[in-house]
Design a protein around this motif. Structure first.
Motif, mmCIF file in Angstrom:
data_model
loop_
_atom_site.group_PDB
_atom_site.id
_atom_site.type_symbol
_atom_site.label_atom_id
_atom_site.label_comp_id
_atom_site.label_asym_id
_atom_site.label_seq_id
_atom_site.Cartn_x
_atom_site.Cartn_y
_atom_site.Cartn_z
ATOM 1 N N UNK A 30 1.123 -1.071 0.222
ATOM 2 C CA UNK A 30 -0.222 0.558 -0.195
ATOM 3 C C UNK A 30 1.335 0.697 -0.295
ATOM 4 N N UNK A 31 1.029 2.115 -0.780
ATOM 5 C CA UNK A 31 1.658 3.505 -1.613
ATOM 6 C C UNK A 31 0.201 4.575 -1.782
ATOM 7 N N UNK A 32 -0.946 4.499 -0.747
ATOM 8 C CA UNK A 32 -1.432 5.169 -0.751
ATOM 9 C C UNK A 32 -2.107 7.025 -0.952
ATOM 10 N N UNK A 33 -0.520 7.279 -0.715
ATOM 11 C CA UNK A 33 0.001 8.668 -1.033
ATOM 12 C C UNK A 33 0.396 8.934 -2.469
ATOM 13 N N UNK A 34 0.998 8.185 -3.382
ATOM 14 C CA UNK A 34 1.328 8.235 -4.593
ATOM 15 C C UNK A 34 0.117 8.795 -5.618
ATOM 16 N N UNK A 35 -0.490 7.662 -5.471
ATOM 17 C CA UNK A 35 -1.617 8.966 -6.694
ATOM 18 C C UNK A 35 -2.038 10.124 -6.531
ATOM 19 N N UNK A 36 -1.987 10.503 -4.603
ATOM 20 C CA UNK A 36 -2.928 11.648 -4.297
ATOM 21 C C UNK A 36 -1.808 12.588 -4.804
ATOM 22 N N UNK A 37 -0.333 12.707 -4.696
ATOM 23 C CA UNK A 37 0.884 14.063 -4.960
ATOM 24 C C UNK A 37 1.008 13.979 -6.342
ATOM 25 N N UNK A 38 0.643 12.607 -7.393
ATOM 26 C CA UNK A 38 1.063 12.672 -8.623
ATOM 27 C C UNK A 38 -0.620 13.121 -9.031
ATOM 28 N N UNK A 39 -1.707 13.521 -8.516
ATOM 29 C CA UNK A 39 -2.864 13.838 -9.138
ATOM 30 C C UNK A 39 -2.752 15.630 -8.658
ATOM 31 N N UNK A 40 -2.312 15.754 -7.880
ATOM 32 C CA UNK A 40 -2.585 17.402 -6.865
ATOM 33 C C UNK A 40 -1.309 17.843 -8.433
ATOM 34 N N UNK A 41 0.150 17.075 -8.938
ATOM 35 C CA UNK A 41 0.659 17.935 -9.427
ATOM 36 C C UNK A 41 0.300 18.031 -11.122
ATOM 37 N N UNK A 42 -0.361 16.600 -10.824
ATOM 38 C CA UNK A 42 -0.635 17.229 -12.607
ATOM 39 C C UNK A 42 -1.734 17.942 -12.815
ATOM 40 N N UNK A 43 -2.746 17.839 -11.901
ATOM 41 C CA UNK A 43 -3.984 19.343 -11.978
ATOM 42 C C UNK A 43 -3.456 20.872 -11.543
ATOM 43 N N UNK A 44 -2.634 19.772 -10.699
ATOM 44 C CA UNK A 44 -1.780 22.101 -10.107
ATOM 45 C C UNK A 44 -2.590 22.677 -9.312
ATOM 46 N N UNK A 45 -3.666 21.879 -8.867
ATOM 47 C CA UNK A 45 -4.481 22.165 -7.878
ATOM 48 C C UNK A 45 -4.639 21.440 -6.387
ATOM 49 N N UNK A 46 -5.362 22.555 -5.441
ATOM 50 C CA UNK A 46 -4.791 21.433 -3.748
ATOM 51 C C UNK A 46 -6.736 21.605 -3.707
ATOM 52 N N UNK A 47 -7.250 21.849 -4.273
ATOM 53 C CA UNK A 47 -8.634 22.181 -4.667
ATOM 54 C C UNK A 47 -9.840 21.017 -4.012
ATOM 55 N N UNK A 48 -10.572 20.841 -2.912
ATOM 56 C CA UNK A 48 -11.009 19.972 -1.704
ATOM 57 C C UNK A 48 -10.309 19.320 -0.697
ATOM 58 N N UNK A 49 -9.469 19.323 -1.361
ATOM 59 C CA UNK A 49 -8.278 18.613 0.631
ATOM 60 C C UNK A 49 -8.413 19.279 1.879
ATOM 61 N N UNK A 50 -7.917 18.391 2.492
ATOM 62 C CA UNK A 50 -7.898 20.022 3.734
ATOM 63 C C UNK A 50 -6.824 19.671 4.440
ATOM 64 N N UNK A 51 -5.901 20.631 4.500
ATOM 65 C CA UNK A 51 -4.352 20.627 5.164
ATOM 66 C C UNK A 51 -4.278 20.018 6.774
ATOM 67 N N UNK A 52 -5.486 20.584 7.435
ATOM 68 C CA UNK A 52 -5.627 19.612 8.015
ATOM 69 C C UNK A 52 -5.682 18.449 8.517
ATOM 70 N N UNK A 53 -6.259 17.664 7.984
ATOM 71 C CA UNK A 53 -6.214 16.324 7.560
ATOM 72 C C UNK A 53 -5.326 15.833 6.952
ATOM 73 N N UNK A 54 -4.052 16.334 6.383
ATOM 74 C CA UNK A 54 -2.979 15.940 5.684
ATOM 75 C C UNK A 54 -2.129 16.243 6.861
ATOM 76 N N UNK A 55 -2.531 17.038 8.152
ATOM 77 C CA UNK A 55 -1.229 16.936 8.770
ATOM 78 C C UNK A 55 -1.598 15.830 9.947
ATOM 79 N N UNK A 56 -2.053 15.898 10.449
ATOM 80 C CA UNK A 56 -2.596 14.929 10.605
ATOM 81 C C UNK A 56 -2.310 13.440 10.815
ATOM 82 N N UNK A 57 -2.290 12.927 9.309
ATOM 83 C CA UNK A 57 -2.666 12.094 8.602
ATOM 84 C C UNK A 57 -0.964 11.795 9.051
ATOM 85 N N UNK A 58 -0.147 12.973 8.079
ATOM 86 C CA UNK A 58 1.617 12.853 8.408
ATOM 87 C C UNK A 58 1.508 12.684 9.941
ATOM 88 N N UNK A 59 1.228 13.137 10.759
ATOM 89 C CA UNK A 59 0.817 12.885 12.096
ATOM 90 C C UNK A 59 1.347 10.943 12.410
#
Length: 220
Positions: A30-59
């Motif tokens: 499971x490398x679940x974050x790789x597709x998410x990272x590539x999608x953001x880079x391809x779209x050049x947009x972070x629309x709809x993504x919660x920074x707080x959610x990502x930081x909690x996941x990072x922790x």
């Protein structure tokens, strides 16, 4: 503790024990974050993504990495977790970058790297234990916040369907491991809750996909 019938069947007929450890204990498939990272880079947009959610996941991902660093485990034993951690950290940077706040994104990466170095080098056993114990709560909170963001927006934006699907599969695997290996009902319940929230996120991605497309067309 004797091996479960399911584990015995898998080891006897389908895979060696090393593969079982990789797939169902370390979850290296499971490398679940790789597709998410590539999608953001391809779209050049972070629309709809919660920074707080990502930081909690990072922790939450950081907790087992700090444990391995503090106990001087060889890198080969936790390299996959480090890879996932780096992906998630980059996602946090990309969210700030595409919000026009690249400097804060760079500062986030710098500060996070410093904190991880200090924790891995000097954290006491009590601190490491507390981080491990709180990691599941952080994962659950992360998913609740992202699901709430999706509901509030009425669409899932750049949330990757493949990432959500892989994380959901990983949650199911953790339930399997918890049932077969730990026997801890509280841990199993937490993994079931996490899998249920992943299922909600997956349903949102599938059901709100048209809404997301509509919002994109309106913005053009």
């Amino acid at each position: 503790m004797s091996a479960s019938p399911v584990k015995e069947f898998l080891l006897t007929y389908l895979m060696p024990e090393s593969c079982y450890e990789d797939f169902f204990v370390n979850l290296n498939f499971v490398h679940g974050q790789l597709p998410q990272m590539l999608k953001i880079m391809r779209a050049r947009s972070e629309e709809g993504l919660s920074l707080t959610s990502v930081l909690l996941h990072l922790y939450a991902i950081s907790c087992p990495v700090v444990f391995c660093m503090a106990n001087n485990f060889p890198l080969i034993a936790w390299g996959e977790r480090l890879f996932t951690l780096l992906q998630t950290a980059v996602i946090g940077f990309l969210i700030l970058h595409y919000r026009g706040d690249t400097l804060r994104g760079l500062l986030l990466l710098l500060a996070y790297s410093g904190v991880m170095f200090l924790l891995g080098s000097y954290a006491t056993a009590v601190v490491v234990s507390m981080m491990q114990a709180s990691s599941m709560a952080a994962i659950i909170a992360s998913k609740v916040i992202q699901a709430g963001t999706n509901y509030s927006n009425g669409h899932t934006g750049q949330l990757s369907c493949l990432s959500v699907l892989l994380v959901w599969a990983g949650s199911l695997a953790l339930i399997f491991v918890s049932l077969q290996e730990t026997g801890n009902s509280l841990t199993t319940l937490a993994h079931i809750l996490s899998a249920g929230l992943s299922c909600i996120l997956l349903g949102q991605v599938l059901c709100l996909k048209s809404s997301s497309s509509t919002a994109k067309h309106k913005s053009k």
